[in-house]
Scaffold this active site. Sequence first.
Site, PDB file in Angstrom:
ATOM      1  N   GLU A  47       0.814  -1.219   0.000  1.00 56.00           N
ATOM      2  CA  GLU A  47       0.000   0.000   0.000  1.00 56.00           C
ATOM      3  C   GLU A  47       0.848   1.269   0.000  1.00 56.00           C
ATOM      4  OE1 GLU A  47      -1.628  -1.993   3.087  1.00 56.00           O
ATOM      5  OE2 GLU A  47      -3.672  -2.164   2.299  1.00 56.00           O
ATOM      6  N   HIS A  49     -13.306  -8.001   5.380  1.00 59.81           N
ATOM      7  CA  HIS A  49     -12.422  -6.998   5.987  1.00 59.81           C
ATOM      8  C   HIS A  49     -13.259  -5.742   6.218  1.00 59.81           C
ATOM      9  CE1 HIS A  49      -9.018  -4.008   5.856  1.00 59.81           C
ATOM     10  NE2 HIS A  49      -9.995  -3.283   5.332  1.00 59.81           N
ATOM     11  N   HIS A  63     -11.535  -7.494  11.907  1.00 55.02           N
ATOM     12  CA  HIS A  63     -11.015  -6.184  12.338  1.00 55.02           C
ATOM     13  C   HIS A  63     -12.081  -5.398  13.111  1.00 55.02           C
ATOM     14  CE1 HIS A  63      -8.108  -7.379   9.392  1.00 55.02           C
ATOM     15  NE2 HIS A  63      -8.664  -6.807   8.360  1.00 55.02           N
ATOM     16  N   ASP A 118      -3.896 -11.817  11.445  1.00 51.75           N
ATOM     17  CA  ASP A 118      -3.621 -10.993  10.257  1.00 51.75           C
ATOM     18  C   ASP A 118      -2.125 -11.077   9.935  1.00 51.75           C
ATOM     19  OD1 ASP A 118      -4.505  -9.465   8.161  1.00 51.75           O
ATOM     20  OD2 ASP A 118      -4.771  -7.613   9.302  1.00 51.75           O
TER      21      ASP A 118
HETATM   22 ZN    ZN Z   1      -7.937  -6.999   6.431  1.00 49.65          ZN
END
Ligand code: ZN
Length: 390
Positions: A71, A196, A225, A286
Amino acid sequence: MLKLIKNGEVFSPDFLGKKDVLLAAGKIAHIADNIDVSTNFAPVEVIDATGKYVVPGFIDSHVHILGGGGEGGYKTRTPEIRLTDITTAGVTTVVGCLGTDGITRSMKSLLAKARGLEEEGVSTFIYTGSYQVPVRTITGTIEDDLILIDKIIGVGEIAMSDHRSSQPTVQDFAKIAGAARVGGILSGKAGVVNLHLGDGKRMLNFLEEIINTTEIPYSQFVPTHIGRNKDLFEKGIEYARKGGYVDFTTSTTKEFLEEGEVKCSKALKILLQSGVSPKNITFTSDGQGSLPLFDEKGNLKGLTVGSCSSLFPEVRDAHFQESIDLSTALRTITSNPADILKLSSKGYIREGRDADIVLLDKKDLYIDSVIALGKTMVRNGEILVKGTFI
Ligand code: ZN
Protein backbone atom coordinates in the site's frame (compact mmCIF):
# COMPACT_ATOMS: atom_id res chain seq x y z
CA MET A 1 5.54 -44.00 16.53
CA LEU A 2 3.14 -43.45 19.40
CA LYS A 3 3.38 -40.38 21.59
CA LEU A 4 2.09 -40.34 25.11
CA ILE A 5 1.62 -37.01 26.86
CA LYS A 6 1.52 -37.81 30.57
CA ASN A 7 0.41 -35.91 33.67
CA GLY A 8 -0.68 -32.68 31.99
CA GLU A 9 -3.83 -30.75 32.81
CA VAL A 10 -5.97 -30.85 29.71
CA PHE A 11 -8.12 -28.06 28.28
CA SER A 12 -10.10 -29.53 25.41
CA PRO A 13 -10.71 -26.37 25.46
CA ASP A 14 -13.09 -27.32 28.31
CA PHE A 15 -11.10 -28.14 31.40
CA LEU A 16 -10.85 -31.94 31.69
CA GLY A 17 -8.43 -32.09 34.62
CA LYS A 18 -5.31 -34.21 34.77
CA LYS A 19 -5.31 -36.66 31.86
CA ASP A 20 -2.94 -38.64 29.72
CA VAL A 21 -3.28 -38.19 25.97
CA LEU A 22 -2.14 -40.83 23.49
CA LEU A 23 -1.30 -39.80 19.93
CA ALA A 24 -1.11 -42.30 17.08
CA ALA A 25 -0.80 -41.84 13.32
CA GLY A 26 -1.30 -38.09 13.55
CA LYS A 27 -4.55 -38.41 15.54
CA ILE A 28 -5.61 -38.20 19.16
CA ALA A 29 -6.12 -41.89 19.86
CA HIS A 30 -7.09 -41.99 23.53
CA ILE A 31 -7.62 -39.71 26.53
CA ALA A 32 -7.77 -41.21 30.03
CA ASP A 33 -6.71 -40.65 33.64
CA ASN A 34 -3.78 -42.99 33.28
CA ILE A 35 -2.49 -44.59 30.10
CA ASP A 36 0.39 -47.04 30.02
CA VAL A 37 1.67 -48.37 26.73
CA SER A 38 3.92 -51.39 26.77
CA THR A 39 7.14 -50.79 24.83
CA ASN A 40 6.79 -54.38 23.60
CA PHE A 41 3.65 -53.26 21.81
CA ALA A 42 5.15 -50.39 19.80
CA PRO A 43 7.81 -47.73 20.17
CA VAL A 44 6.37 -44.97 22.28
CA GLU A 45 7.73 -41.52 23.05
CA VAL A 46 6.63 -40.35 26.47
CA ILE A 47 6.35 -36.60 26.99
CA ASP A 48 6.21 -35.56 30.61
CA ALA A 49 3.69 -32.74 30.87
CA THR A 50 3.90 -32.31 34.64
CA GLY A 51 3.36 -28.62 35.40
CA LYS A 52 1.96 -28.02 31.93
CA TYR A 53 -1.40 -27.34 30.39
CA VAL A 54 -2.24 -29.47 27.36
CA VAL A 55 -4.37 -27.43 24.94
CA PRO A 56 -5.47 -27.74 21.29
CA GLY A 57 -3.08 -26.43 18.64
CA PHE A 58 -4.08 -22.90 17.73
CA ILE A 59 -6.04 -22.06 14.60
CA ASP A 60 -5.09 -18.74 13.01
CA SER A 61 -7.85 -18.22 10.48
CA HIS A 62 -6.76 -15.02 8.79
CA VAL A 63 -3.13 -15.01 7.70
CA HIS A 64 -1.52 -13.48 4.63
CA ILE A 65 0.70 -16.49 4.12
CA LEU A 66 1.86 -15.18 0.75
CA GLY A 67 2.55 -11.74 2.17
CA GLY A 68 0.30 -8.73 1.76
CA GLY A 69 0.43 -5.01 1.57
CA GLY A 70 2.08 -2.95 -1.09
CA GLU A 71 0.00 0.00 0.00
CA GLY A 72 3.08 2.23 0.00
CA GLY A 73 4.36 1.02 -3.38
CA TYR A 74 6.11 -2.14 -4.48
CA LYS A 75 8.81 -2.04 -1.82
CA THR A 76 6.14 -2.29 0.88
CA ARG A 77 4.89 -5.69 -0.29
CA THR A 78 5.31 -7.79 2.84
CA PRO A 79 7.22 -11.10 2.85
CA GLU A 80 5.81 -14.64 2.72
CA ILE A 81 5.39 -16.49 5.96
CA ARG A 82 7.83 -19.21 7.01
CA LEU A 83 6.93 -22.43 8.77
CA THR A 84 8.56 -21.41 12.04
CA ASP A 85 6.69 -18.06 12.09
CA ILE A 86 3.63 -20.28 12.48
CA THR A 87 4.81 -23.10 14.71
CA THR A 88 6.66 -20.98 17.27
CA ALA A 89 3.38 -19.10 17.79
CA GLY A 90 1.66 -22.35 18.78
CA VAL A 91 -0.32 -22.31 15.56
CA THR A 92 -0.89 -25.65 13.87
CA THR A 93 -3.63 -24.63 11.41
CA VAL A 94 -3.66 -21.51 9.26
CA VAL A 95 -6.25 -20.15 6.89
CA GLY A 96 -4.48 -18.16 4.20
CA CYS A 97 -5.90 -15.21 2.33
CA LEU A 98 -4.94 -12.48 -0.11
CA GLY A 99 -5.58 -8.87 0.83
CA THR A 100 -5.51 -5.49 -0.88
CA ASP A 101 -3.37 -6.82 -3.70
CA GLY A 102 -5.13 -9.49 -5.73
CA ILE A 103 -3.22 -8.49 -8.85
CA THR A 104 0.45 -9.25 -8.25
CA ARG A 105 -0.52 -12.00 -5.82
CA SER A 106 -2.80 -14.64 -7.22
CA MET A 107 -5.02 -17.40 -5.93
CA LYS A 108 -2.81 -19.94 -7.70
CA SER A 109 0.23 -18.74 -5.74
CA LEU A 110 -1.81 -18.77 -2.52
CA LEU A 111 -2.86 -22.36 -3.14
CA ALA A 112 0.74 -23.39 -3.86
CA LYS A 113 1.98 -21.65 -0.71
CA ALA A 114 -0.69 -23.40 1.37
CA ARG A 115 0.35 -26.75 -0.09
CA GLY A 116 4.00 -25.96 0.64
CA LEU A 117 3.28 -25.21 4.29
CA GLU A 118 1.34 -28.43 4.56
CA GLU A 119 4.32 -30.35 3.13
CA GLU A 120 6.39 -28.74 5.86
CA GLY A 121 4.04 -29.99 8.57
CA VAL A 122 1.15 -27.66 9.45
CA SER A 123 -2.46 -27.79 8.27
CA THR A 124 -3.66 -25.17 5.85
CA PHE A 125 -6.83 -23.91 4.22
CA ILE A 126 -7.46 -20.84 2.09
CA TYR A 127 -10.14 -18.34 1.15
CA THR A 128 -10.76 -17.56 -2.50
CA GLY A 129 -10.63 -13.91 -3.56
CA SER A 130 -9.04 -10.73 -2.25
CA TYR A 131 -10.34 -7.27 -1.30
CA GLN A 132 -11.67 -6.95 -4.83
CA VAL A 133 -15.13 -7.39 -6.29
CA PRO A 134 -15.79 -9.08 -8.69
CA VAL A 135 -14.02 -11.87 -6.84
CA ARG A 136 -11.02 -13.29 -8.72
CA THR A 137 -11.13 -17.04 -8.27
CA ILE A 138 -9.07 -19.95 -9.59
CA THR A 139 -11.73 -21.70 -11.63
CA GLY A 140 -13.89 -18.75 -12.61
CA THR A 141 -16.64 -18.94 -9.99
CA ILE A 142 -16.86 -19.04 -6.21
CA GLU A 143 -19.04 -22.15 -6.31
CA ASP A 144 -16.60 -24.06 -8.51
CA ASP A 145 -13.64 -23.09 -6.31
CA LEU A 146 -15.41 -24.32 -3.19
CA ILE A 147 -16.67 -27.52 -4.72
CA LEU A 148 -13.58 -28.50 -6.73
CA ILE A 149 -10.61 -27.30 -4.68
CA ASP A 150 -10.23 -29.03 -1.31
CA LYS A 151 -8.29 -26.28 0.41
CA ILE A 152 -10.79 -23.53 -0.35
CA ILE A 153 -13.28 -23.21 2.52
CA GLY A 154 -14.78 -19.78 1.90
CA VAL A 155 -14.44 -16.40 0.21
CA GLY A 156 -12.34 -13.51 1.40
CA GLU A 157 -11.09 -11.29 2.58
CA ILE A 158 -13.46 -8.97 0.73
CA ALA A 159 -13.13 -5.34 1.76
CA MET A 160 -16.20 -3.52 3.07
CA SER A 161 -16.53 0.02 4.36
CA ASP A 162 -12.95 0.87 3.38
CA HIS A 163 -11.26 3.29 0.99
CA ARG A 164 -9.33 0.33 -0.42
CA SER A 165 -12.46 -1.65 -1.30
CA SER A 166 -13.93 -1.94 -4.82
CA GLN A 167 -16.92 -0.02 -3.42
CA PRO A 168 -19.32 -2.92 -4.06
CA THR A 169 -23.04 -2.45 -3.56
CA VAL A 170 -25.09 -4.36 -1.04
CA GLN A 171 -26.37 -6.50 -3.94
CA ASP A 172 -22.79 -7.35 -4.91
CA PHE A 173 -22.15 -8.65 -1.39
CA ALA A 174 -25.45 -10.57 -1.34
CA LYS A 175 -24.52 -12.34 -4.59
CA ILE A 176 -21.08 -13.28 -3.21
CA ALA A 177 -22.68 -14.65 -0.04
CA GLY A 178 -25.24 -16.58 -2.08
CA ALA A 179 -22.51 -18.19 -4.18
CA ALA A 180 -20.46 -19.00 -1.07
CA ARG A 181 -23.49 -20.54 0.58
CA VAL A 182 -24.35 -22.82 -2.33
CA GLY A 183 -20.69 -23.78 -2.84
CA GLY A 184 -20.42 -24.53 0.86
CA ILE A 185 -23.59 -26.60 1.00
CA LEU A 186 -22.62 -28.68 -2.01
CA SER A 187 -19.08 -29.32 -0.77
CA GLY A 188 -19.86 -29.82 2.92
CA LYS A 189 -17.70 -26.82 3.79
CA ALA A 190 -18.46 -23.69 5.76
CA GLY A 191 -18.58 -21.47 2.68
CA VAL A 192 -18.23 -18.37 4.82
CA VAL A 193 -17.50 -14.89 3.53
CA ASN A 194 -14.60 -13.34 5.41
CA LEU A 195 -15.11 -9.59 5.36
CA HIS A 196 -12.42 -7.00 5.99
CA LEU A 197 -14.05 -4.06 7.78
CA GLY A 198 -12.35 -0.72 7.27
CA ASP A 199 -12.70 2.59 9.05
CA GLY A 200 -15.61 3.76 6.86
CA LYS A 201 -18.88 5.08 8.26
CA ARG A 202 -21.04 2.33 6.78
CA MET A 203 -19.52 -0.20 9.15
CA LEU A 204 -21.76 -3.31 9.31
CA ASN A 205 -24.79 -1.70 7.61
CA PHE A 206 -24.53 -3.75 4.43
CA LEU A 207 -24.29 -6.96 6.38
CA GLU A 208 -27.34 -6.14 8.48
CA GLU A 209 -29.25 -5.30 5.31
CA ILE A 210 -28.36 -8.58 3.61
CA ILE A 211 -29.34 -10.57 6.69
CA ASN A 212 -32.61 -8.63 7.09
CA THR A 213 -33.69 -8.70 3.45
CA THR A 214 -32.45 -12.06 2.13
CA GLU A 215 -32.52 -15.66 3.34
CA ILE A 216 -28.78 -15.69 4.06
CA PRO A 217 -28.11 -16.28 7.77
CA TYR A 218 -25.58 -14.66 10.13
CA SER A 219 -23.49 -17.82 10.06
CA GLN A 220 -22.45 -17.11 6.46
CA PHE A 221 -20.28 -14.16 7.45
CA VAL A 222 -17.09 -13.71 9.43
CA PRO A 223 -16.42 -9.96 9.61
CA THR A 224 -12.94 -9.14 10.84
CA HIS A 225 -11.01 -6.18 12.34
CA ILE A 226 -14.09 -5.45 14.51
CA GLY A 227 -11.96 -3.81 17.21
CA ARG A 228 -10.28 -1.35 14.83
CA ASN A 229 -12.16 1.66 16.25
CA LYS A 230 -14.64 2.31 19.05
CA ASP A 231 -17.67 2.94 16.78
CA LEU A 232 -17.19 -0.28 14.84
CA PHE A 233 -16.64 -2.15 18.09
CA GLU A 234 -19.97 -0.85 19.47
CA LYS A 235 -21.74 -1.95 16.27
CA GLY A 236 -19.92 -5.28 16.49
CA ILE A 237 -21.32 -5.90 19.97
CA GLU A 238 -24.89 -5.31 18.71
CA TYR A 239 -24.26 -7.50 15.68
CA ALA A 240 -22.82 -10.34 17.77
CA ARG A 241 -25.63 -10.13 20.31
CA LYS A 242 -28.04 -10.85 17.47
CA GLY A 243 -26.07 -13.96 16.57
CA GLY A 244 -23.30 -12.77 14.26
CA TYR A 245 -19.70 -13.93 14.42
CA VAL A 246 -17.09 -11.29 15.20
CA ASP A 247 -13.36 -11.62 14.61
CA PHE A 248 -10.67 -9.49 16.25
CA THR A 249 -7.18 -8.83 14.93
CA THR A 250 -4.35 -9.40 17.38
CA SER A 251 -1.57 -7.73 15.34
CA THR A 252 -1.57 -4.08 16.23
CA THR A 253 0.70 -1.14 16.96
CA LYS A 254 1.02 1.38 19.76
CA GLU A 255 -0.33 4.06 17.39
CA PHE A 256 -3.43 2.00 16.48
CA LEU A 257 -4.23 1.43 20.15
CA GLU A 258 -3.70 5.12 20.94
CA GLU A 259 -6.01 6.06 18.09
CA GLY A 260 -8.82 3.96 19.56
CA GLU A 261 -8.31 0.36 18.50
CA VAL A 262 -9.74 -1.97 21.16
CA LYS A 263 -7.20 -4.49 22.41
CA CYS A 264 -8.43 -8.04 21.77
CA SER A 265 -8.22 -9.23 25.37
CA LYS A 266 -10.30 -6.22 26.50
CA ALA A 267 -12.75 -6.66 23.64
CA LEU A 268 -13.37 -10.25 24.73
CA LYS A 269 -14.11 -9.13 28.27
CA ILE A 270 -16.58 -6.44 27.12
CA LEU A 271 -18.32 -8.77 24.67
CA LEU A 272 -18.81 -11.42 27.34
CA GLN A 273 -20.13 -8.81 29.78
CA SER A 274 -22.51 -7.61 27.06
CA GLY A 275 -24.05 -11.06 26.77
CA VAL A 276 -22.42 -12.14 23.51
CA SER A 277 -22.07 -15.92 23.19
CA PRO A 278 -18.46 -16.95 23.86
CA LYS A 279 -18.81 -19.22 20.82
CA ASN A 280 -19.24 -16.30 18.42
CA ILE A 281 -15.91 -14.61 19.10
CA THR A 282 -12.62 -15.39 17.35
CA PHE A 283 -9.13 -13.91 17.30
CA THR A 284 -6.88 -13.98 14.25
CA SER A 285 -3.43 -12.50 13.77
CA ASP A 286 -3.62 -10.99 10.26
CA GLY A 287 -0.08 -12.39 10.12
CA GLN A 288 2.20 -11.03 7.36
CA GLY A 289 -0.47 -8.47 6.52
CA SER A 290 0.69 -4.89 6.34
CA LEU A 291 -0.45 -2.59 9.11
CA PRO A 292 -0.54 0.68 7.22
CA LEU A 293 -1.04 3.90 9.09
CA PHE A 294 -2.91 6.52 7.03
CA ASP A 295 -3.37 10.20 7.96
CA GLU A 296 -6.80 11.83 7.91
CA LYS A 297 -6.33 12.64 4.20
CA GLY A 298 -5.65 8.99 3.35
CA ASN A 299 -1.89 9.39 2.87
CA LEU A 300 0.32 6.55 4.07
CA LYS A 301 2.23 7.59 7.18
CA GLY A 302 3.95 4.36 8.09
CA LEU A 303 3.74 0.59 7.81
CA THR A 304 4.58 -2.48 9.84
CA VAL A 305 3.89 -6.19 9.41
CA GLY A 306 1.44 -8.41 11.31
CA SER A 307 2.61 -11.61 12.95
CA CYS A 308 1.17 -14.94 14.06
CA SER A 309 3.15 -14.44 17.26
CA SER A 310 0.59 -11.82 18.35
CA LEU A 311 -2.22 -14.40 18.51
CA PHE A 312 -1.70 -16.26 21.77
CA PRO A 313 -0.51 -13.29 23.89
CA GLU A 314 -4.04 -11.87 23.63
CA VAL A 315 -5.44 -15.10 25.07
CA ARG A 316 -2.85 -14.92 27.81
CA ASP A 317 -3.75 -11.27 28.52
CA ALA A 318 -7.44 -12.15 28.53
CA HIS A 319 -6.72 -14.69 31.24
CA PHE A 320 -4.23 -12.79 33.38
CA GLN A 321 -5.29 -9.16 32.89
CA GLU A 322 -9.05 -9.54 32.29
CA SER A 323 -9.60 -12.56 34.58
CA ILE A 324 -11.32 -14.57 31.87
CA ASP A 325 -11.11 -18.29 32.50
CA LEU A 326 -8.52 -19.94 30.31
CA SER A 327 -11.03 -22.28 28.72
CA THR A 328 -13.18 -19.40 27.40
CA ALA A 329 -10.16 -17.40 26.25
CA LEU A 330 -8.70 -20.43 24.44
CA ARG A 331 -11.95 -20.96 22.52
CA THR A 332 -11.26 -17.86 20.42
CA ILE A 333 -8.32 -19.58 18.72
CA THR A 334 -9.31 -23.26 18.97
CA SER A 335 -12.86 -24.62 19.06
CA ASN A 336 -14.61 -21.47 17.81
CA PRO A 337 -12.75 -21.16 14.51
CA ALA A 338 -12.99 -24.96 14.09
CA ASP A 339 -16.78 -24.86 14.53
CA ILE A 340 -17.38 -21.67 12.52
CA LEU A 341 -15.21 -22.85 9.63
CA LYS A 342 -16.40 -26.49 9.90
CA LEU A 343 -12.88 -27.84 10.36
CA SER A 344 -14.12 -31.14 11.69
CA SER A 345 -10.73 -32.58 12.67
CA LYS A 346 -9.42 -29.43 14.34
CA GLY A 347 -9.84 -27.25 17.42
CA TYR A 348 -10.42 -29.81 20.21
CA ILE A 349 -8.50 -32.32 22.26
CA ARG A 350 -10.88 -35.11 21.55
CA GLU A 351 -10.40 -38.71 20.43
CA GLY A 352 -10.33 -38.94 16.64
CA ARG A 353 -9.31 -35.32 16.08
CA ASP A 354 -5.93 -34.40 14.60
CA ALA A 355 -2.99 -34.57 17.01
CA ASP A 356 -2.45 -30.80 17.07
CA ILE A 357 -1.40 -29.90 20.58
CA VAL A 358 0.31 -27.12 22.48
CA LEU A 359 1.88 -27.50 25.91
CA LEU A 360 1.79 -24.35 28.00
CA ASP A 361 3.78 -23.70 31.10
CA LYS A 362 1.20 -23.47 33.90
CA LYS A 363 2.73 -20.53 35.68
CA ASP A 364 3.10 -17.94 32.95
CA LEU A 365 1.42 -19.67 29.99
CA TYR A 366 4.65 -19.70 28.02
CA ILE A 367 4.46 -21.85 24.85
CA ASP A 368 6.62 -24.82 25.74
CA SER A 369 5.95 -27.37 23.01
CA VAL A 370 3.99 -27.54 19.77
CA ILE A 371 2.86 -30.76 18.12
CA ALA A 372 1.31 -30.62 14.63
CA LEU A 373 -0.34 -33.75 13.20
CA GLY A 374 1.51 -35.82 15.78
CA LYS A 375 4.95 -34.39 14.98
CA THR A 376 6.81 -32.30 17.55
CA MET A 377 7.66 -29.00 15.86
CA VAL A 378 8.79 -27.10 18.98
CA ARG A 379 10.01 -28.70 22.21
CA ASN A 380 10.85 -26.78 25.41
CA GLY A 381 10.82 -23.59 23.32
CA GLU A 382 13.34 -24.99 20.87
CA ILE A 383 12.55 -25.36 17.16
CA LEU A 384 12.86 -29.04 16.15
CA VAL A 385 11.42 -28.80 12.65
CA LYS A 386 12.60 -26.03 10.37
CA GLY A 387 10.93 -24.99 7.14
CA THR A 388 12.69 -25.27 3.80
CA PHE A 389 14.06 -21.74 4.13
CA ILE A 390 14.00 -21.87 7.97
ZN1 ZN B 1 -7.94 -7.00 6.43
